[in-house]
Design a protein around this motif. Structure first.
Motif, PDB file in Angstrom:
ATOM      1  N   LEU A  42     -33.776 -51.526 -43.074  1.00 46.05           N
ATOM      2  CA  LEU A  42     -33.067 -51.536 -41.797  1.00 46.05           C
ATOM      3  C   LEU A  42     -31.979 -52.602 -41.861  1.00 46.05           C
ATOM      4  O   LEU A  42     -32.260 -53.770 -42.134  1.00 46.05           O
ATOM      5  N   ASP A  43     -30.741 -52.200 -41.605  1.00 46.46           N
ATOM      6  CA  ASP A  43     -29.599 -53.115 -41.609  1.00 46.46           C
ATOM      7  C   ASP A  43     -29.159 -53.319 -40.164  1.00 46.46           C
ATOM      8  O   ASP A  43     -28.547 -52.434 -39.550  1.00 46.46           O
ATOM      9  N   VAL A  44     -29.475 -54.479 -39.611  1.00 49.57           N
ATOM     10  CA  VAL A  44     -29.206 -54.785 -38.201  1.00 49.57           C
ATOM     11  C   VAL A  44     -27.796 -55.355 -38.055  1.00 49.57           C
ATOM     12  O   VAL A  44     -27.468 -56.366 -38.665  1.00 49.57           O
ATOM     13  N   GLY A  45     -26.973 -54.707 -37.243  1.00 49.99           N
ATOM     14  CA  GLY A  45     -25.576 -55.112 -37.134  1.00 49.99           C
ATOM     15  C   GLY A  45     -24.823 -54.704 -38.377  1.00 49.99           C
ATOM     16  O   GLY A  45     -24.190 -55.531 -39.038  1.00 49.99           O
ATOM     17  N   ALA A  58     -37.819 -53.636 -45.964  1.00 47.59           N
ATOM     18  CA  ALA A  58     -36.934 -54.798 -45.831  1.00 47.59           C
ATOM     19  C   ALA A  58     -36.067 -54.642 -44.593  1.00 47.59           C
ATOM     20  O   ALA A  58     -35.778 -53.524 -44.150  1.00 47.59           O
ATOM     21  N   VAL A  59     -35.653 -55.773 -44.053  1.00 46.13           N
ATOM     22  CA  VAL A  59     -34.736 -55.822 -42.914  1.00 46.13           C
ATOM     23  C   VAL A  59     -33.647 -56.842 -43.234  1.00 46.13           C
ATOM     24  O   VAL A  59     -33.931 -57.947 -43.702  1.00 46.13           O
ATOM     25  N   CYS A  60     -32.394 -56.449 -42.982  1.00 46.18           N
ATOM     26  CA  CYS A  60     -31.258 -57.351 -43.160  1.00 46.18           C
ATOM     27  C   CYS A  60     -30.678 -57.697 -41.796  1.00 46.18           C
ATOM     28  O   CYS A  60     -30.438 -56.800 -40.972  1.00 46.18           O
ATOM     29  N   VAL A  61     -30.452 -58.988 -41.566  1.00 46.02           N
ATOM     30  CA  VAL A  61     -29.897 -59.457 -40.286  1.00 46.02           C
ATOM     31  C   VAL A  61     -28.771 -60.436 -40.625  1.00 46.02           C
ATOM     32  O   VAL A  61     -28.924 -61.647 -40.536  1.00 46.02           O
ATOM     33  N   TYR A  62     -27.636 -59.889 -41.046  1.00 45.69           N
ATOM     34  CA  TYR A  62     -26.510 -60.733 -41.460  1.00 45.69           C
ATOM     35  C   TYR A  62     -25.577 -60.988 -40.277  1.00 45.69           C
ATOM     36  O   TYR A  62     -24.803 -60.126 -39.876  1.00 45.69           O
ATOM     37  N   GLY A  76     -28.596 -48.131 -40.841  1.00 46.44           N
ATOM     38  CA  GLY A  76     -27.775 -49.171 -40.243  1.00 46.44           C
ATOM     39  C   GLY A  76     -27.667 -48.968 -38.748  1.00 46.44           C
ATOM     40  O   GLY A  76     -27.467 -47.842 -38.284  1.00 46.44           O
ATOM     41  N   VAL A  77     -27.804 -50.048 -37.989  1.00 46.22           N
ATOM     42  CA  VAL A  77     -27.742 -49.991 -36.526  1.00 46.22           C
ATOM     43  C   VAL A  77     -26.672 -50.963 -36.050  1.00 46.22           C
ATOM     44  O   VAL A  77     -26.642 -52.125 -36.476  1.00 46.22           O
ATOM     45  N   ASP A  78     -25.792 -50.485 -35.171  1.00 48.02           N
ATOM     46  CA  ASP A  78     -24.738 -51.347 -34.643  1.00 48.02           C
ATOM     47  C   ASP A  78     -24.405 -50.894 -33.229  1.00 48.02           C
ATOM     48  O   ASP A  78     -24.484 -49.696 -32.918  1.00 48.02           O
ATOM     49  N   ARG A 120     -18.386 -43.029 -42.551  1.00 48.08           N
ATOM     50  CA  ARG A 120     -17.362 -42.488 -43.445  1.00 48.08           C
ATOM     51  C   ARG A 120     -17.347 -43.206 -44.792  1.00 48.08           C
ATOM     52  O   ARG A 120     -17.211 -42.579 -45.839  1.00 48.08           O
ATOM     53  N   GLN A 121     -17.523 -44.527 -44.752  1.00 48.44           N
ATOM     54  CA  GLN A 121     -17.432 -45.308 -45.987  1.00 48.44           C
ATOM     55  C   GLN A 121     -18.702 -45.248 -46.829  1.00 48.44           C
ATOM     56  O   GLN A 121     -18.638 -45.385 -48.060  1.00 48.44           O
ATOM     57  N   VAL A 122     -19.846 -45.090 -46.191  1.00 51.74           N
ATOM     58  CA  VAL A 122     -21.129 -45.112 -46.906  1.00 51.74           C
ATOM     59  C   VAL A 122     -21.926 -43.860 -46.500  1.00 51.74           C
ATOM     60  O   VAL A 122     -22.933 -43.959 -45.784  1.00 51.74           O
ATOM     61  N   PRO A 123     -21.515 -42.671 -46.934  1.00 53.88           N
ATOM     62  CA  PRO A 123     -22.176 -41.442 -46.488  1.00 53.88           C
ATOM     63  C   PRO A 123     -23.612 -41.309 -46.981  1.00 53.88           C
ATOM     64  O   PRO A 123     -24.381 -40.521 -46.418  1.00 53.88           O
ATOM     65  N   GLU A 124     -23.986 -42.057 -47.996  1.00 56.35           N
ATOM     66  CA  GLU A 124     -25.350 -41.968 -48.520  1.00 56.35           C
ATOM     67  C   GLU A 124     -26.362 -42.738 -47.666  1.00 56.35           C
ATOM     68  O   GLU A 124     -27.573 -42.659 -47.910  1.00 56.35           O
ATOM     69  N   ALA A 125     -25.907 -43.493 -46.670  1.00 60.89           N
ATOM     70  CA  ALA A 125     -26.793 -44.187 -45.729  1.00 60.89           C
ATOM     71  C   ALA A 125     -26.711 -43.500 -44.367  1.00 60.89           C
ATOM     72  O   ALA A 125     -25.811 -42.701 -44.098  1.00 60.89           O
ATOM     73  N   GLU A 126     -27.666 -43.813 -43.500  1.00 60.05           N
ATOM     74  CA  GLU A 126     -27.667 -43.300 -42.125  1.00 60.05           C
ATOM     75  C   GLU A 126     -27.270 -44.429 -41.186  1.00 60.05           C
ATOM     76  O   GLU A 126     -27.727 -45.567 -41.351  1.00 60.05           O
ATOM     77  N   PHE A 127     -26.429 -44.119 -40.199  1.00 55.92           N
ATOM     78  CA  PHE A 127     -25.991 -45.125 -39.242  1.00 55.92           C
ATOM     79  C   PHE A 127     -26.205 -44.613 -37.825  1.00 55.92           C
ATOM     80  O   PHE A 127     -26.015 -43.430 -37.543  1.00 55.92           O
TER      81      PHE A 127
END
Length: 225
Positions: free
Chosen positions: A61-64, A121-125, A84-86, A97-104
């Motif tokens: 999970l990519d937060v932001g 894993a979780v990313c919170v950058y 990815g969540v934003d 558009r830039q990363v079609p292999e991921a879900e947003f």
């Protein structure tokens, strides 16, 4: 999420519910934010740390998630399943558009379901800075619970003791709250995380108004129990 190189105290942000102002900021910035922070060696090193420890095909999970670069692009490119969540619909469109292999997904992570034990894993950058301190503490607790036992959480922030600080970031009005470094460490430990690697650095975004800013990267693991 922003650094603090060009923050200035002011009073023009208003009292909107947290979440909508952040969407407005990053809708306006778009790819300019990616360009300003693209040269961060500490961010790349943090992702390398994570990649070395993830099993093949891990769920992250990519937060932001912003524009999807570098975080989602790096992880998805290595074969991991990334959500990815934003809050910014513009950022989500760019990332898709830039990363079609991921879900947003355009959503507010504070309100979306986070099933227990559902992520490796979780990313919170830099995605906590426009939340209140209570919201930051509660979200880190929920994100920790959303990790499987032994799962990894990487958190980066600007470690300054500021609360409800009205200012400007890359020309956009922002209201920022953060913690001093020792309090960030306390926050993740109270959530049930063990800090395996900590890096403090100074970074200057590639933007005309930017100045050097402190950054703290914490690389954590949830206990196995």
């Amino acid at each position: 999420m922003p650094g603090i190189g060009d923050w200035k105290r002011g009073g023009g942000v208003g009292d909107e519910v947290h979440g909508s102002p952040a969407a407005d900021v990053f809708d306006a910035l778009g790819v300019d934010y990616e360009k300003a922070f693209a040269s961060s060696a500490a961010h790349r090193a943090s992702l390398a740390w994570l990649l070395e420890r993830l099993s093949p095909g891990s769920t992250v999970l990519d937060v932001g998630s912003g524009t999807g670069r570098p975080t989602a692009a790096t992880l998805a490119g290595a074969g991991h399943r990334v959500l990815g969540v934003d809050v910014s619909p513009v950022m989500v469109e760019i990332a898709s558009r830039q990363v079609p292999e991921a879900e947003f997904r355009c959503d507010d992570v504070r309100r979306m379901p986070l099933p227990e034990g559902s992520y490796d894993a979780v990313c919170v950058y830099f995605s906590l800075l426009q939340m209140t301190r209570a919201e930051q503490k509660e979200l880190v607790r929920r994100l920790t619970a959303a990790l499987r036992p032994g799962g990894l959480l990487v958190l980066a922030t600007v470690p300054l003791d500021v609360e409800e600080f009205d200012g400007s970031f890359m020309g956009q009005p922002v209201r920022v709250t953060s913690f001093a470094a020792q309090d960030v460490l306390g926050l993740v430990r109270e959530a049930g995380l063990e800090v395996e690697w900590e890096e403090s650095t100074m970074f200057t975004p590639s933007h005309p108004a930017a100045r050097p800013e402190p950054q703290l990267f914490l690389h954590c693991r949830r206990g196995e129990a």
